[in-house]
Write a protein that holds these residues in place. Structure first.
Motif, PDB file in Angstrom:
ATOM      1  N   PRO C  57       0.835  -1.202   0.000  1.00 52.86           N
ATOM      2  CA  PRO C  57       0.000   0.000   0.000  1.00 52.86           C
ATOM      3  C   PRO C  57       0.865   1.245   0.000  1.00 52.86           C
ATOM      4  CG  PRO C  57      -0.103  -1.130   2.115  1.00 52.86           C
ATOM      5  CD  PRO C  57       0.637  -2.019   1.181  1.00 52.86           C
ATOM      6  N   GLY C  58       0.415   2.231  -0.697  1.00 50.48           N
ATOM      7  CA  GLY C  58       1.193   3.456  -0.803  1.00 50.48           C
ATOM      8  C   GLY C  58       1.861   3.555  -2.159  1.00 50.48           C
ATOM      9  N   GLY C  62       0.273  -1.805  -9.829  1.00 52.58           N
ATOM     10  CA  GLY C  62       0.059  -3.147  -9.302  1.00 52.58           C
ATOM     11  C   GLY C  62      -1.271  -3.679  -9.770  1.00 52.58           C
ATOM     12  N   GLY C  63      -1.440  -4.943  -9.593  1.00 49.95           N
ATOM     13  CA  GLY C  63      -2.672  -5.565 -10.068  1.00 49.95           C
ATOM     14  C   GLY C  63      -2.954  -6.833  -9.314  1.00 49.95           C
ATOM     15  N   MET C  64      -3.716  -7.693  -9.941  1.00 47.09           N
ATOM     16  CA  MET C  64      -4.084  -8.929  -9.257  1.00 47.09           C
ATOM     17  C   MET C  64      -3.829 -10.137 -10.133  1.00 47.09           C
ATOM     18  SD  MET C  64      -7.216  -8.529  -6.837  1.00 47.09           S
ATOM     19  CE  MET C  64      -7.583  -7.109  -5.847  1.00 47.09           C
ATOM     20  N   ALA C  65      -2.761 -10.069 -10.890  1.00 44.02           N
ATOM     21  CA  ALA C  65      -2.509 -11.177 -11.806  1.00 44.02           C
ATOM     22  C   ALA C  65      -2.438 -12.504 -11.055  1.00 44.02           C
ATOM     23  CB  ALA C  65      -1.220 -10.934 -12.573  1.00 44.02           C
ATOM     24  N   GLN C 220       0.589 -12.868  -1.560  1.00 45.60           N
ATOM     25  CA  GLN C 220       0.842 -11.614  -2.263  1.00 45.60           C
ATOM     26  C   GLN C 220       1.660 -11.841  -3.518  1.00 45.60           C
ATOM     27  OE1 GLN C 220      -1.535  -9.830  -0.769  1.00 45.60           O
ATOM     28  NE2 GLN C 220      -0.179  -8.072  -0.723  1.00 45.60           N
ATOM     29  N   PHE C 221       2.190 -13.039  -3.646  1.00 43.38           N
ATOM     30  CA  PHE C 221       3.065 -13.307  -4.799  1.00 43.38           C
ATOM     31  C   PHE C 221       2.572 -14.510  -5.559  1.00 43.38           C
ATOM     32  CE2 PHE C 221       5.873 -10.229  -3.159  1.00 43.38           C
ATOM     33  CZ  PHE C 221       5.868 -10.377  -1.784  1.00 43.38           C
ATOM     34  N   TRP C 222       3.322 -14.873  -6.562  1.00 44.44           N
ATOM     35  CA  TRP C 222       2.956 -16.079  -7.298  1.00 44.44           C
ATOM     36  C   TRP C 222       3.167 -17.286  -6.403  1.00 44.44           C
ATOM     37  CZ3 TRP C 222       0.483 -15.210 -11.575  1.00 44.44           C
ATOM     38  CH2 TRP C 222       0.765 -14.056 -12.337  1.00 44.44           C
ATOM     39  N   SER C 223       2.337 -18.263  -6.565  1.00 36.35           N
ATOM     40  CA  SER C 223       2.571 -19.508  -5.855  1.00 36.35           C
ATOM     41  C   SER C 223       2.998 -20.550  -6.871  1.00 36.35           C
ATOM     42  CB  SER C 223       1.315 -19.958  -5.131  1.00 36.35           C
ATOM     43  OG  SER C 223       0.228 -19.904  -6.006  1.00 36.35           O
ATOM     44  N   THR C 224       3.941 -21.394  -6.466  1.00 39.61           N
ATOM     45  CA  THR C 224       4.411 -22.429  -7.374  1.00 39.61           C
ATOM     46  C   THR C 224       3.752 -23.733  -6.983  1.00 39.61           C
ATOM     47  OG1 THR C 224       6.254 -22.685  -5.885  1.00 39.61           O
ATOM     48  CG2 THR C 224       6.629 -21.385  -7.866  1.00 39.61           C
ATOM     49  N   PRO C 244      -7.191  -0.565   5.542  1.00 34.45           N
ATOM     50  CA  PRO C 244      -7.411   0.880   5.687  1.00 34.45           C
ATOM     51  C   PRO C 244      -6.753   1.756   4.620  1.00 34.45           C
ATOM     52  CG  PRO C 244      -5.779   0.132   7.261  1.00 34.45           C
ATOM     53  CD  PRO C 244      -6.214  -1.092   6.497  1.00 34.45           C
ATOM     54  N   TYR C 245      -6.465   1.209   3.454  1.00 33.06           N
ATOM     55  CA  TYR C 245      -5.797   2.028   2.440  1.00 33.06           C
ATOM     56  C   TYR C 245      -6.658   2.222   1.203  1.00 33.06           C
ATOM     57  CZ  TYR C 245      -1.781   0.744   5.296  1.00 33.06           C
ATOM     58  OH  TYR C 245      -0.933   0.543   6.324  1.00 33.06           O
ATOM     59  N   ASP C 246      -6.718   3.441   0.721  1.00 30.91           N
ATOM     60  CA  ASP C 246      -7.542   3.731  -0.452  1.00 30.91           C
ATOM     61  C   ASP C 246      -7.084   2.966  -1.681  1.00 30.91           C
ATOM     62  OD1 ASP C 246      -8.357   7.212   0.191  1.00 30.91           O
ATOM     63  OD2 ASP C 246      -9.370   5.333   0.686  1.00 30.91           O
ATOM     64  N   ASP C 247      -5.759   2.861  -1.842  1.00 25.32           N
ATOM     65  CA  ASP C 247      -5.251   2.127  -3.007  1.00 25.32           C
ATOM     66  C   ASP C 247      -5.827   0.731  -3.057  1.00 25.32           C
ATOM     67  OD1 ASP C 247      -1.877   3.432  -2.762  1.00 25.32           O
ATOM     68  OD2 ASP C 247      -3.704   4.228  -3.679  1.00 25.32           O
ATOM     69  N   LEU C 248      -5.815   0.079  -1.907  1.00 25.02           N
ATOM     70  CA  LEU C 248      -6.320  -1.282  -1.868  1.00 25.02           C
ATOM     71  C   LEU C 248      -7.821  -1.310  -2.130  1.00 25.02           C
ATOM     72  CD1 LEU C 248      -4.218  -2.754   1.063  1.00 25.02           C
ATOM     73  CD2 LEU C 248      -3.891  -2.975  -1.384  1.00 25.02           C
ATOM     74  N   HIS C 249      -8.526  -0.296  -1.658  1.00 20.51           N
ATOM     75  CA  HIS C 249      -9.955  -0.233  -1.943  1.00 20.51           C
ATOM     76  C   HIS C 249     -10.197  -0.195  -3.442  1.00 20.51           C
ATOM     77  CE1 HIS C 249     -10.705   1.724   2.250  1.00 20.51           C
ATOM     78  NE2 HIS C 249     -10.332   0.482   2.317  1.00 20.51           N
ATOM     79  N   ARG C 250      -9.384   0.621  -4.123  1.00 30.69           N
ATOM     80  CA  ARG C 250      -9.542   0.711  -5.577  1.00 30.69           C
ATOM     81  C   ARG C 250      -9.346  -0.648  -6.218  1.00 30.69           C
ATOM     82  NH1 ARG C 250      -7.688   6.120  -5.365  1.00 30.69           N
ATOM     83  NH2 ARG C 250      -5.533   5.492  -5.035  1.00 30.69           N
ATOM     84  N   GLN C 251      -8.337  -1.376  -5.749  1.00 22.67           N
ATOM     85  CA  GLN C 251      -8.094  -2.704  -6.296  1.00 22.67           C
ATOM     86  C   GLN C 251      -9.292  -3.608  -6.036  1.00 22.67           C
ATOM     87  OE1 GLN C 251      -5.889  -3.061  -8.296  1.00 22.67           O
ATOM     88  NE2 GLN C 251      -3.796  -2.766  -7.574  1.00 22.67           N
ATOM     89  N   ALA C 252      -9.854  -3.458  -4.842  1.00 18.34           N
ATOM     90  CA  ALA C 252     -11.002  -4.301  -4.506  1.00 18.34           C
ATOM     91  C   ALA C 252     -12.159  -4.046  -5.467  1.00 18.34           C
ATOM     92  CB  ALA C 252     -11.431  -4.049  -3.067  1.00 18.34           C
ATOM     93  N   TRP C 253     -12.434  -2.774  -5.745  1.00 18.14           N
ATOM     94  CA  TRP C 253     -13.511  -2.449  -6.681  1.00 18.14           C
ATOM     95  C   TRP C 253     -13.249  -3.058  -8.051  1.00 18.14           C
ATOM     96  CZ3 TRP C 253     -18.054  -0.960  -5.231  1.00 18.14           C
ATOM     97  CH2 TRP C 253     -18.206  -0.132  -4.109  1.00 18.14           C
TER      98      TRP C 253
END
Lengths: 273, 322, 282
Positions: C57-58, C62-65, C220-224, C244-253
């Motif tokens: 956060p901060g 980034g994304g959710m690949a 948070q990372f790739w899993s093998t 509690p972070y706005d960035d993460l909220h955006r990702q959630a949306w």
């Protein structure tokens, strides 16, 4: 009640008295009634009169429109989608198509082909109509009204001890008489019956046919039947329907012994239907 | 008559039925079916086994005790049972009138095309994942509750203990109940609509023929006839609400104490399991959480059973006799 | 018209209008949900979302690949386990079996169906995570398969039962034996329905979060491979939404929009193919 011979009705007034001062208006009259299910024309220009306190039977083969016509007399066909009616239907001279439909249906009652009591007690079934129409506030108490209606339907003796039992505990014939009592409880001027005995055995049928003779003293009755003998037994006048048209309407005697139309004669003698 | 040809097959030359085919198919399908049985039995067994620690220690007192403290190894299920029941009841209080009202419209008033389309849309609601409801709830419903709805309710009915608490952040029993209500709409509407549509036309016509208005015939003749099916839908919705996890976890406030005010934060069985399981401190804690899972399992099993029963009774008999 | 009747007519109109309002309120919730997701999520869905890993956060971007791939893994695993079992069990229920077995299996399938998904998660935890001593995609996949099995079994059964008798008898009269009839005539006849039932089931489990919370956990990372904690879309949405972070909220949306889009598309497609009474799992 004789089972074979139709009772001829006398249409002449007493010989030495003066005839009734004004012309007798029929209780109900249909004028040029046509009815459509969507684009399909189910009734073609039906004109028919129903004399006060008489029984009129409507006969004809399946699908001829007699039930459709009957269901227009209390406007219950309006509840089906995509339907249209043309023409006029009057009750005491006033067009019922213009009036408040709930009032019309209180004055013109209906008994259906299969008994359809509500899932309530016998008492509750009968009291329902008077209750919603606000008839209970008058002199009569509920219990009196229930007894009176059940007596008119010749059911009182059989159920007087179990008024609060479920209506479904009764036999088919009893349920149908309950439905008649329920319809009579709101004091209708006209009673429409749509093949009321078709789901019943001969004994139950006979009981209901006997009823009609007594009920007609206070009511005008229209009964649809596919049973010609029944029409011959109970009706003063009979109308013959075919393919949505009224072919002939006359005294029952005349229809069955001396019909003027060939189609009527063919149906009566069993050539089709 | 032609003489019979000599080509009538002798009994011995008709090939014997090959062994295999049908028996194998039967075997395979039976095996997989039995696995469903096995899974269920195993599930109950595992839940039972892994909750042994707390079951032995607290016995039935587990259900009645209010204290939940993993640090001191005190575990009581009451706050969570309370929260689960309260939020589910709230949900039903909102969704049953709305849902049955909608079902009445869809069954009695709408044309069949409109009715089918709208029902399809409502059923899509059931496909929305629970975490998405939660996501929306956090950012839209909670502020709505906190800033508008709860103050409004408090100004009207604040004298009642139910509505007299502090309005905090907006998370709490009422918010969770509201979200659950939305999630249960599809179940109430879909099943009630079917129950209403199954009422025979003659019942409606009987009332109408006596001079009833359309509403009177619906309320007096149609609804009573369909009551078993509608009750079935309520139980179905209840079962769904009891077990709902994610959306509730995100808006209930996670407080392990029983509060009377509906505005206060609380907890449900599913929520506490979701929050505490992955980082449970010690076997006792885990056992307590799993015992909670057992309680939830039993609860939903009973309610679901009742729902199935009611729905079967209506579809078989097609009516509410008596 | 009497005053009593006009009062009754007013009540009639008011109550029926209220019912219409109820429909409006309930149907519009779906559209409200969509609107919010499209508005809030649409802003953050971009190529990065699909290709990058989550940033702390901060830090923007980034994304959710990993969550997308992780979800795909877990759901695929669940599908490979759950669909065949459910399918064959459904065949058993419809075609073989005596009354008692049928009742028993149906009852347990419905029971399993009605179990809250978090309890299923506990079960998968006891069976796999405890035994293997770590959280894994395998555990998550098994948990989801446990939900898929009864759904598939009951829906397969329903569609098989709808195949008309005449079709079966036609095949049998030609000398086909039972399994051949099932395999070559009945199942294909019910094929469309069975497939849509499966699609709906898979769509349902791909949105589930609770069973994954302590089986596949998160990453948070790739899993093998399958034996590591694995990120999944629903769990990411959950974690980001409550952070509690706005960035993460955006990702959630953004993730919410993607997930909901997929699930709704699957449902609508399935419903187009078969238009039967109701598709609600019961």
């Amino acid at each position: 009640m004789a089972m074979n011979q139709p009772q001829p009705t006398s249409m002449t007034s007493e010989p030495s008295q003066t005839p009734a001062p004004q012309a007798v208006t029929p209780k109900m009259r249909a004028s040029n009634v046509s009815f459509y299910y969507g684009k399909f024309r189910a009734l073609h220009d039906i004109s028919l009169e129903f004399a006060t306190n008489k029984v009129t039977a409507l006969i004809g083969p399946s699908g001829c429109g007699k039930s459709t016509f009957l269901r227009n007399l209390n406007r219950i066909n309006e509840t089906l989608r995509d339907t249209r009616i043309e023409g006029e239907i009057t009750l005491d001279g006033q067009n019922i198509l213009d009036k408040d439909v709930t009032e019309i249906r209180r004055r013109i009652g209906m008994v259906f082909q299969r008994p359809n009591p509500f899932p309530k007690s016998i008492f509750e079934n009968i009291i329902y109509g008077p209750r919603i129409n606000g008839m209970l506030r008058r002199r009569q108490s509920a219990a009196e009204l229930v007894e009176k209606s059940l007596r008119r339907a010749a059911l009182w003796d059989e159920v007087k001890d179990k008024l609060h039992d479920s209506a479904y505990a009764l036999s088919g014939g009893q349920q149908q008489r309950l439905c008649i009592a329920r319809a009579l409880a709101v004091d209708p001027e006209v009673l429409l019956l749509d093949e009321p005995c078709s789901a019943l055995d001969p004994i139950a049928t006979a009981k209901i046919e006997d009823l009609l003779v007594t009920i007609k003293e206070q009511c005008t009755i229209v009964i649809v039947t596919h049973n010609m003998q029944q029409a011959a037994r109970v009706a003063d006048t009979t109308g013959f329907f075919l393919l949505g048209k009224l072919i002939e309407h006359d005294k029952t005697d005349v229809i069955f012994k001396n019909p003027s139309k060939k189609e009527t004669e063919d149906y009566i003698t069993g050539r089709f239907g | 008559m032609a003489t019979p040809s000599a080509a009538v097959p002798q009994a011995s030359s008709i090939p014997k039925r090959r062994f295999g085919g049908d028996e194998v198919a039967y075997g395979i399908t039976l095996l997989f079916s039995l696995s469903i049985l096995a899974i269920t039995v195993l599930l109950v067994y595992e839940l039972w086994q892994h909750s042994a620690l707390t079951r032995d220690k607290f016995g039935l007192g587990f259900i009645g005790s209010k204290l939940w403290n993993p640090v001191t190894s005190q575990f009581g299920a009451l706050p969570f049972i309370y929260g689960t029941v309260i939020t589910s009841i709230l949900a039903l209080l909102i969704s049953v009138p709305l849902g049955v009202g909608a079902a009445i419209y869809l069954s009695e008033l709408a044309t069949s095309k409109v009715s089918n389309t709208l029902t399809f849309l409502v059923e899509l609601l059931a496909a929305v994942p629970s975490v998405i409801f939660g996501l929306l709830a956090i950012f839209t419903v909670i502020p709505l509750m906190r800033d508008y709805i709860e103050p409004a309710i408090q100004s009207i009915a604040g004298f009642l203990p139910l509505f007299s608490g502090r309005i905090g952040a907006g998370a709490g029993y009422l918010t969770a109940g509201a979200i659950l209500a939305i999630m249960t709409f599809p179940y109430i509407i879909s099943v009630s609509r079917e129950a209403l549509m199954a009422v025979p036309r003659e019942q409606r016509e009987a009332a109408l023929a006596l001079g009833a208005t359309k509403w009177e015939s619906t309320w007096d003749a149609v609804l009573p006839f369909a009551r078993l099916g509608i009750m079935g839908s309520v139980f179905l919705a209840l079962a769904r609400a009891l077990g709902e996890t994610m959306a509730v976890t995100m808006v209930i406030g996670n407080d392990r104490v029983i509060h009377t005010s509906l505005f206060a934060p609380g907890y449900t069985i599913a929520a506490v399991i979701a929050n505490e399981f992955a980082e449970a401190e010690g076997n006792m804690h885990l056992s307590a959480l799993i015992e909670l899972g057992l309680v939830l399992f039993a609860l939903t099993m009973v309610i679901n059973g009742l729902a199935q029963l009611l729905i079967i009774v209506t579809t078989k008999k097609g009516s509410a006799k008596g | 018209m009497t005053s009593r009747n006009s009062r009754r007519n007013t009540v009639n109109n008011v109550m029926l209008t209220l019912c219409g309002i109820c429909v409006f309120v309930t149907v519009s919730t779906l559209f409200v949900i969509l609107a919010y997701l499209i508005y809030n999520g649409g802003k953050s869905v971009n190529l990065d979302f699909f290709t990058k890993l989550p940033q702390p956060p901060g830090q923007l971007g980034g994304g959710m690949a990993n969550a997308i791939v992780g979800s795909a893994e877990i759901v695929l695993l669940a599908t490979m386990i759950g669909l065949p079992i459910g399918f064959f069990a459904g065949i058993y229920l419809a075609e073989f079996g005596n009354k008692t077995m049928q009742f028993l299996i149906r009852y347990t399938a419905d029971l399993l169906n009605g179990i809250p998904s978090i309890v299923i998660g506990i079960f998968a935890w006891t069976v796999i995570v405890v035994r293997t001593h770590h959280f894994s995609a395998l555990a998550g996949g098994v948990a989801l398969s446990l939900m898929l099995i009864p759904i598939t079994a009951r829906s397969t059964e329903q569609f098989l039962l709808e195949v008309p008798r005449s079709l079966r008898e036609g095949a049998l009269a030609l000398g086909a034996n039972k399994w051949r009839t099932i395999a070559t005539v009945i199942v294909p006849a019910a094929g469309k329905g069975i497939m849509t039932g499966m699609i709906l089931g898979v769509a349902r489990i791909s949105g589930e979060t609770a069973p994954l919370l302590f089986t596949s956990l998160n990453n948070q990372f790739w899993s093998t491979g399958l034996s590591e904690p694995t990120a999944s879309l629903p769990v990411m949405i959950y974690n980001d939404a409550i952070a509690p972070y706005d960035d993460l909220h955006r990702q959630a949306w953004a993730a919410g929009l993607v997930l909901l889009g997929l699930v709704l598309l699957a449902n609508i497609a399935a419903r187009m193919v078969i238009s039967r009474g109701t598709s609600l799992p019961r």
